[in-house]
Write a protein that holds these residues in place. Structure first.
Motif, mmCIF file in Angstrom:
data_model
loop_
_atom_site.group_PDB
_atom_site.id
_atom_site.type_symbol
_atom_site.label_atom_id
_atom_site.label_comp_id
_atom_site.label_asym_id
_atom_site.label_seq_id
_atom_site.Cartn_x
_atom_site.Cartn_y
_atom_site.Cartn_z
ATOM 1 N N GLU A 21 14.394 15.429 87.858
ATOM 2 C CA GLU A 21 14.951 14.865 89.086
ATOM 3 C C GLU A 21 14.963 13.340 89.036
ATOM 4 N N GLN A 22 13.861 12.758 88.588
ATOM 5 C CA GLN A 22 13.793 11.301 88.499
ATOM 6 C C GLN A 22 14.777 10.762 87.469
ATOM 7 N N GLY A 25 18.220 10.821 88.787
ATOM 8 C CA GLY A 25 18.388 9.782 89.799
ATOM 9 C C GLY A 25 18.769 8.440 89.203
ATOM 10 N N ALA A 28 22.593 8.558 88.687
ATOM 11 C CA ALA A 28 23.375 9.112 89.794
ATOM 12 C C ALA A 28 24.771 8.493 89.808
ATOM 13 N N SER A 44 24.392 15.829 94.058
ATOM 14 C CA SER A 44 23.684 17.030 94.490
ATOM 15 C C SER A 44 24.544 18.269 94.259
ATOM 16 N N LEU A 53 19.203 16.018 93.231
ATOM 17 C CA LEU A 53 20.211 16.045 92.170
ATOM 18 C C LEU A 53 20.048 17.233 91.236
#
Length: 301
Positions: A21-22, A25, A28, A44, A53
């Motif tokens: 997830e990080q 990000g 993104a 997302s 995400l």
């Protein structure tokens, strides 16, 4: 949100995705710049209904690569370019050279880009960490490679390779139509593509037809081989698989979807979550069958 096509890659099951997830990000999606043609990044999977995400369900992860593409038709650019070139020729009495043409075209693109329409795009991918498989919702190898590259950019390293069969897929598909036993749970659909392996390159595409009938048998007797074949798994999933091992026309049938309709959900996010869980489960069953049938190699091997 069911996937319609599956282009498959294998990655090591030992791959650490705990910080996914990080990492997503940091990559993104950013709006396409005034002078950019396109932009890519992660969004997302739930669209406007979610912020994360990635979405996890047991061994399955759902990620989405979003994008913005500027629509700048080549015909528009070329038309304006020809008008500029004609004006220069009339004014100077000579045809502009290649360097001038290139400079003018670049100037036109720079001028038009900030005013071009922006088209949003998205590509979904399912990662099964227990199988070490990523399925990208596309039948285009190029588009699938693009999604894998974005994941690789986010993770820093993502050793994913297209799936590889240890036996010739064409031979397996042809054998199934010819009467070889199918893997447990699989049955023939009503669509196939047959090709003559000789220099003639004759192709026969069949739809909505009994594949075990005399007409198909005659094509096989003449030497044609199956390069695509429609199959059904346990009345839950129908699909067409090709010799390139791309799964097309992936569809969950009533036997599977009935499970979805029997559950009540209060919001859109819960509905999408339930659909993803159902699809991930059916995909796992399907891949396990295909893995044995085609002896698919593992990335860990």
């Amino acid at each position: 949100m069911f996937f319609r096509n599956l282009t498959l890659f294998r990655f090591p099951t030992s791959l650490d995705l705990s910080d996914l997830e990080q990492q997503l990000g940091e990559c993104a999606l950013k709006p396409v710049g005034p002078l950019e043609l396109s932009s890519r990044g992660f969004v997302s999977p739930f669209g406007h209904h979610g912020e994360a995400l990635s979405h996890a369900m047991h061994d399955a992860l759902w990620v989405t690569v979003g994008g913005e593409d500027k629509l700048l038709p080549g015909a528009v650019v070329n038309d304006l370019l020809q008008k500029k070139l004609a004006a220069i020729e009339e004014q100077e009495g000579r045809k502009p050279g290649g360097r001038t043409r290139k400079r003018l075209k670049d100037e036109l693109v720079t001028e038009l880009l900030p005013r071009a329409f922006v088209r949003p795009v998205r590509s979904d991918a399912l990662l099964d960490t227990s199988l070490g498989v990523i399925a990208v919702d596309t039948s285009s190898r190029k588009n699938a490679e693009s999604v894998v590259s974005e994941i690789r950019r986010a993770l820093g390293s993502f050793p994913a390779l297209p799936i590889n069969a240890e036996v010739a897929p064409r031979a397996i598909l042809t054998g199934w139509i010819a009467g070889d036993p199918l893997p447990e749970g699989l049955s023939l659909g009503d669509e196939c593509e047959l090709r003559d392996p000789t220099d003639t390159g004759a192709v026969v595409k069949v739809q909505r037809m009994e594949l075990s009938g005399d007409e198909i048998a005659k094509h096989l007797e003449s030497g044609k081989q199956a390069t695509r074949l429609a199959l059904v798994l346990d009345d839950h999933v129908s699909f067409v698989i090709g010799e390139d091992l791309v799964v097309r026309k992936f569809k969950l049938l009533d036997g599977a979807v009935d499970q979805l309709e029997s559950t009540e959900r209060d919001d859109v996010a819960a509905e999408l979550d339930a659909r993803f869980a159902l699809m991930a489960g059916e995909f796992k069953r399907l891949f396990n069958v295909l893995e044995k049938a085609f002896r698919l190699s593992k990335a860990d091997a």
